[in-house]
Motif scaffolding. Sequence first.
Motif, mmCIF file in Angstrom:
data_model
loop_
_atom_site.group_PDB
_atom_site.id
_atom_site.type_symbol
_atom_site.label_atom_id
_atom_site.label_comp_id
_atom_site.label_asym_id
_atom_site.label_seq_id
_atom_site.Cartn_x
_atom_site.Cartn_y
_atom_site.Cartn_z
ATOM 1 N N LEU A 1 30.601 -27.901 -23.165
ATOM 2 C CA LEU A 1 30.574 -28.396 -21.792
ATOM 3 C C LEU A 1 31.621 -29.495 -21.602
ATOM 4 N N PRO A 2 32.218 -29.577 -20.417
ATOM 5 C CA PRO A 2 33.247 -30.594 -20.177
ATOM 6 C C PRO A 2 32.623 -31.955 -19.828
ATOM 7 N N ILE A 3 31.987 -32.580 -20.809
ATOM 8 C CA ILE A 3 31.358 -33.884 -20.578
ATOM 9 C C ILE A 3 31.921 -34.905 -21.556
ATOM 10 N N ASN A 4 31.874 -36.183 -21.162
ATOM 11 C CA ASN A 4 32.312 -37.238 -22.074
ATOM 12 C C ASN A 4 31.311 -38.380 -22.156
ATOM 13 N N THR A 5 30.225 -38.291 -21.356
ATOM 14 C CA THR A 5 29.206 -39.338 -21.362
ATOM 15 C C THR A 5 27.816 -38.719 -21.433
ATOM 16 N N LEU A 6 26.976 -39.272 -22.286
ATOM 17 C CA LEU A 6 25.586 -38.851 -22.395
ATOM 18 C C LEU A 6 24.722 -39.992 -21.879
ATOM 19 N N LYS A 7 23.959 -39.745 -20.832
ATOM 20 C CA LYS A 7 23.116 -40.776 -20.243
ATOM 21 C C LYS A 7 21.680 -40.615 -20.729
ATOM 22 N N ILE A 8 21.115 -41.699 -21.209
ATOM 23 C CA ILE A 8 19.721 -41.709 -21.643
ATOM 24 C C ILE A 8 18.908 -42.357 -20.522
ATOM 25 N N ASP A 9 17.924 -41.655 -20.017
ATOM 26 C CA ASP A 9 17.125 -42.178 -18.928
ATOM 27 C C ASP A 9 16.398 -43.446 -19.350
ATOM 28 N N ARG A 10 16.301 -44.368 -18.421
ATOM 29 C CA ARG A 10 15.659 -45.659 -18.679
ATOM 30 C C ARG A 10 14.230 -45.489 -19.197
ATOM 31 N N SER A 11 13.535 -44.458 -18.753
ATOM 32 C CA SER A 11 12.144 -44.259 -19.178
ATOM 33 C C SER A 11 12.027 -44.022 -20.684
ATOM 34 N N PHE A 12 13.049 -43.415 -21.309
ATOM 35 C CA PHE A 12 13.018 -43.233 -22.759
ATOM 36 C C PHE A 12 13.058 -44.578 -23.465
ATOM 37 N N ILE A 13 13.873 -45.495 -22.963
ATOM 38 C CA ILE A 13 14.038 -46.793 -23.598
ATOM 39 C C ILE A 13 12.854 -47.702 -23.317
ATOM 40 N N ASN A 14 12.371 -47.682 -22.097
ATOM 41 C CA ASN A 14 11.277 -48.574 -21.700
ATOM 42 C C ASN A 14 9.942 -48.189 -22.318
ATOM 43 N N ASN A 15 9.790 -46.949 -22.783
ATOM 44 C CA ASN A 15 8.502 -46.484 -23.302
ATOM 45 C C ASN A 15 8.504 -46.283 -24.812
ATOM 46 N N LEU A 16 9.273 -47.088 -25.533
ATOM 47 C CA LEU A 16 9.288 -46.982 -26.993
ATOM 48 C C LEU A 16 8.021 -47.625 -27.543
ATOM 49 N N LYS A 17 7.028 -46.782 -27.826
ATOM 50 C CA LYS A 17 5.722 -47.300 -28.259
ATOM 51 C C LYS A 17 5.418 -47.046 -29.725
#
Length: 51
Positions: free
Chosen positions: A4-20
């Motif tokens: 795929l022609p991509i150069n940035t991978l975005k991680i949704d804030r919910s993944f980071i905020n819910n590290l339990k």
Amino acid sequence: MKSLPINTLKIDRSFINNLKDSSDIAIVKAIITMGNGLDLKIVQKGTDRTA
């Protein structure tokens, strides 16, 4: 993903905020590792943070 022609991978804030527990942390680490392996810029969606 590598075709795929991509150069940035975005991680949704919910993944980071819910590290339990270690499972949540492992998922985020896997996403970051995959992005790094594909030479992608990795950002947390909604912020200016990069991994």
